[in-house]
Design a protein around this motif. Sequence first.
Motif, PDB file in Angstrom:
ATOM      1  N   HIS A 152       6.910  12.297  -1.928  1.00 33.03           N
ATOM      2  CA  HIS A 152       5.914  12.719  -0.928  1.00 33.03           C
ATOM      3  C   HIS A 152       4.616  13.203  -1.560  1.00 33.03           C
ATOM      4  CE1 HIS A 152       8.958  12.248   2.161  1.00 33.03           C
ATOM      5  NE2 HIS A 152       9.769  13.032   1.472  1.00 33.03           N
ATOM      6  N   GLY A 153       4.231  12.604  -2.689  1.00 36.09           N
ATOM      7  CA  GLY A 153       2.975  12.975  -3.330  1.00 36.09           C
ATOM      8  C   GLY A 153       3.125  14.174  -4.248  1.00 36.09           C
ATOM      9  N   ILE A 154       2.022  14.890  -4.449  1.00 31.43           N
ATOM     10  CA  ILE A 154       2.018  16.044  -5.352  1.00 31.43           C
ATOM     11  C   ILE A 154       2.454  17.292  -4.599  1.00 31.43           C
ATOM     12  CG2 ILE A 154       0.593  17.518  -6.815  1.00 31.43           C
ATOM     13  CD1 ILE A 154      -1.268  15.185  -7.227  1.00 31.43           C
ATOM     14  N   LEU A 155       3.414  17.993  -5.161  1.00 29.99           N
ATOM     15  CA  LEU A 155       3.865  19.256  -4.583  1.00 29.99           C
ATOM     16  C   LEU A 155       4.040  20.256  -5.715  1.00 29.99           C
ATOM     17  CD1 LEU A 155       4.791  20.891  -2.133  1.00 29.99           C
ATOM     18  CD2 LEU A 155       7.108  20.006  -2.504  1.00 29.99           C
ATOM     19  N   ARG A 210      -0.044  15.280   0.218  1.00 26.99           N
ATOM     20  CA  ARG A 210       1.152  14.593   0.702  1.00 26.99           C
ATOM     21  C   ARG A 210       0.891  13.140   1.079  1.00 26.99           C
ATOM     22  NH1 ARG A 210       4.534  17.931   5.028  1.00 26.99           N
ATOM     23  NH2 ARG A 210       6.005  16.298   4.456  1.00 26.99           N
ATOM     24  N   VAL A 211       1.894  12.320   0.843  1.00 27.37           N
ATOM     25  CA  VAL A 211       1.957  10.973   1.412  1.00 27.37           C
ATOM     26  C   VAL A 211       3.311  10.847   2.095  1.00 27.37           C
ATOM     27  CG1 VAL A 211       0.367   9.782  -0.131  1.00 27.37           C
ATOM     28  CG2 VAL A 211       2.727  10.097  -0.846  1.00 27.37           C
ATOM     29  N   ARG A 212       3.313  10.207   3.242  1.00 27.33           N
ATOM     30  CA  ARG A 212       4.564  10.024   3.976  1.00 27.33           C
ATOM     31  C   ARG A 212       4.389   8.921   5.009  1.00 27.33           C
ATOM     32  NH1 ARG A 212       4.661  15.185   8.095  1.00 27.33           N
ATOM     33  NH2 ARG A 212       2.473  15.769   7.915  1.00 27.33           N
ATOM     34  N   ALA A 268       0.844  -1.199   0.000  1.00 28.30           N
ATOM     35  CA  ALA A 268       0.000   0.000   0.000  1.00 28.30           C
ATOM     36  C   ALA A 268       0.878   1.248   0.000  1.00 28.30           C
ATOM     37  CB  ALA A 268      -0.918  -0.019   1.215  1.00 28.30           C
ATOM     38  N   ILE A 269       1.585   1.440  -1.110  1.00 28.14           N
ATOM     39  CA  ILE A 269       2.497   2.575  -1.243  1.00 28.14           C
ATOM     40  C   ILE A 269       2.256   3.236  -2.596  1.00 28.14           C
ATOM     41  CG2 ILE A 269       4.910   3.306  -1.388  1.00 28.14           C
ATOM     42  CD1 ILE A 269       5.651   1.028   0.440  1.00 28.14           C
ATOM     43  N   GLU A 290       4.896   8.776   8.151  1.00 26.95           N
ATOM     44  CA  GLU A 290       4.327   9.115   9.457  1.00 26.95           C
ATOM     45  C   GLU A 290       2.802   9.196   9.440  1.00 26.95           C
ATOM     46  OE1 GLU A 290       8.432  10.336   9.041  1.00 26.95           O
ATOM     47  OE2 GLU A 290       6.634  10.871   7.895  1.00 26.95           O
ATOM     48  N   ARG A 291       2.200   9.351   8.257  1.00 27.98           N
ATOM     49  CA  ARG A 291       0.743   9.477   8.190  1.00 27.98           C
ATOM     50  C   ARG A 291       0.139   8.429   7.263  1.00 27.98           C
ATOM     51  NH1 ARG A 291      -0.886  15.928   8.575  1.00 27.98           N
ATOM     52  NH2 ARG A 291      -0.047  16.231  10.685  1.00 27.98           N
ATOM     53  N   CYS A 292       0.147   8.689   5.947  1.00 28.21           N
ATOM     54  CA  CYS A 292      -0.443   7.745   4.993  1.00 28.21           C
ATOM     55  C   CYS A 292       0.529   7.528   3.842  1.00 28.21           C
ATOM     56  CB  CYS A 292      -1.769   8.277   4.451  1.00 28.21           C
ATOM     57  SG  CYS A 292      -2.972   8.699   5.736  1.00 28.21           S
ATOM     58  N   SER A 293       0.608   6.298   3.359  1.00 27.55           N
ATOM     59  CA  SER A 293       1.593   5.988   2.323  1.00 27.55           C
ATOM     60  C   SER A 293       0.982   5.829   0.934  1.00 27.55           C
ATOM     61  CB  SER A 293       2.351   4.706   2.688  1.00 27.55           C
ATOM     62  OG  SER A 293       1.456   3.608   2.741  1.00 27.55           O
ATOM     63  N   ALA A 294      -0.350   5.835   0.833  1.00 28.33           N
ATOM     64  CA  ALA A 294      -0.999   5.686  -0.470  1.00 28.33           C
ATOM     65  C   ALA A 294      -2.212   6.603  -0.541  1.00 28.33           C
ATOM     66  CB  ALA A 294      -1.412   4.238  -0.701  1.00 28.33           C
TER      67      ALA A 294
END
Length: 221
Positions: free
Chosen positions: A71-74, A146-148, A63-64, A150-154
């Motif tokens: 770190h997702g969309i920036l 963001r995905v990271r 689940a990544i 410490e919180r959520c990876s997907a």
Amino acid sequence: MKLVPLPLSTGPDCGDQQYKVRSKTGKLWFDALNDTSYNITSIKPQAQRLIIRLPSLANDKTAIASDFRSHGILLDDDLPFNITGSNTVIVMNCSSEVLQLSWNCSMKSPCHNYIKGKANVASACGNSPISCFFKTGGSVNEYRIRVRKERCSAYESFVNLDVSLPVSKWPEPGVEIEWASPQEPTCRVDAYFIVFCKFRVFGRFRIQDCRSEKVLVQGWV
């Protein structure tokens, strides 16, 4: 061949260079920070909005997100693009830290229906401890989703989603981005002094009579 509306630009000789998109292999791409690019699936010129397609999960077993390393969309907040408030974001494989946020992480939230309704997502995220969803909008996610670790990876996102519909009738995943109108050209005013002279002759004498007038010339920068 797809036409790219102004002010979007695919090269140095067209459009506004603050509104760059990239054309490659017959597709349009939106470049974000951290060396990430997303396929543009639709453009609405009058609404000044476009939709990008998110990458899928890295694979069907973990689940990544595919863009987890970035770190997702920036988005670059120095450019005239931002994420609209029309996106419903489903985040998966989350830690208990997200329970302190204003996200819907209940067992009845639509994110669980989505996970169960998609075979590849269920395979990767079915055993995730916590999954949530939230709506974009406001300064927190104006330029990022963001995905990271410490919180959520997907994560996955849907534009103008009606969560009451069954998952089979949900739209294709995507993130809606809008662009600001180009700035009006700056008006420049230059001042010049023009000298007018008259000559009069009295016998052997030649008399010069001069005066100056200020003239304003207006142009666009």
